[in-house]
Write a protein that holds these residues in place. Structure first.
Motif, short mmCIF file in Angstrom:
data_model
loop_
_atom_site.label_atom_id
_atom_site.label_comp_id
_atom_site.label_asym_id
_atom_site.label_seq_id
_atom_site.Cartn_x
_atom_site.Cartn_y
_atom_site.Cartn_z
N ALA A 148 0.61 -1.19 0.08
CA ALA A 148 0.09 0.18 -0.16
C ALA A 148 0.80 1.71 -0.14
CB ALA A 148 -0.91 -0.16 1.31
N GLY A 149 1.83 0.75 -0.19
CA GLY A 149 3.07 2.21 -0.29
C GLY A 149 3.15 2.88 1.34
N LEU A 150 2.93 2.38 2.81
CA LEU A 150 2.78 3.00 4.07
C LEU A 150 4.16 2.36 4.39
CD1 LEU A 150 -1.21 1.74 4.71
CD2 LEU A 150 0.16 4.45 3.53
N ILE A 151 5.02 1.51 4.33
CA ILE A 151 5.91 1.60 4.74
C ILE A 151 7.12 1.25 3.56
CG2 ILE A 151 6.84 -0.81 5.35
CD1 ILE A 151 5.09 -0.87 8.27
N ARG A 152 8.56 1.82 4.35
CA ARG A 152 9.49 1.61 3.92
C ARG A 152 10.68 1.04 3.91
NH1 ARG A 152 13.80 4.31 3.48
NH2 ARG A 152 12.69 6.16 4.40
N PRO B 237 4.01 7.99 4.96
CA PRO B 237 2.33 8.76 5.34
C PRO B 237 1.36 9.46 4.05
CG PRO B 237 4.22 10.58 5.52
CD PRO B 237 5.15 9.02 5.71
N ALA B 238 2.84 9.86 2.52
CA ALA B 238 2.00 10.34 1.45
C ALA B 238 0.56 9.47 1.39
CB ALA B 238 2.90 10.17 0.34
N PRO B 239 0.43 8.59 1.02
CA PRO B 239 -0.55 7.82 0.89
C PRO B 239 -1.98 7.82 1.55
CG PRO B 239 1.61 5.78 0.51
CD PRO B 239 2.15 7.18 1.09
#
Lengths: 122, 122
Positions: B59-63, B77-79
């Protein structure tokens, strides 16, 4: 109490994790719709639409009213407020990122200026 | 573009529809965490924690950053901003409901006043 809030957030976010269900909520924002009307824009059966509607009902996002043999759905916006509030906590993080990006861009602009001036004034 | 936005909202809301994953994001709001640290507060295996982390990554919430043999996770945090914005559209509906409730309560107060007065002044 905490547990029920957690359960509600689970069911609300789960319900929103599907584009068809989000589109149904958008339709209902315009006013009440029958199950048939909600199913129409999607190429899905009434049974499939009904499943989506049940997920939305379970999350408390839809209220279904039976008028004779017609089921009429209404938007119940209150649970969305809780989800919006939950996400609001993270607002500072995405805002911080944007601020940092802006600072970086200004810094780059500032560091480029002397070279531009040298170029202008040989 | 619209399709990718839709897909992103699907994966973000899906990721948020689980209390463990929301708790992991809350932990990461405090700073970077290893996979082991993220798993610790829950009585789940590293493998189970890793599955949740993969959903959050998708979901792009964690790198996830690999430092030697340690995987360190960071909040992205962007998404969340997109999800917050989507929900913001419905704010007027839950606000309208609260306003209507307030009007109703004031109306009830007003209609009760004459009786109260009669009671006070027989």
């Amino acid at each position: 109490m905490v547990k029920s809030e957690t359960t509600q957030l689970n069911t609300v976010f789960h319900a929103l994790g599907d584009a068809t269900r989000r589109q149904m909520l958008l339709e209902l924002a315009d006013g009440e719709r029958t199950v048939g009307e909600l199913a129409k824009p999607f190429e899905i059966s009434l049974a499939a639409a009904s499943k989506h509607i049940k997920v939305l009902e379970k999350a408390g996002l839809i209220r279904r009213e039976v008028r004779w043999r017609t089921h009429v759905c209404h938007l119940e916006p209150a649970p969305l407020a809780g989800a919006h509030e939950w996400l609001g906590f993270y607002e500072r993080f995405w805002t911080d990122r944007l601020d940092a990006l802006e600072r970086l861009l200004h810094k780059e602009d500032a560091s480029q200026s002397p070279y531009d001036k040298e170029g202008d004034d040989p």
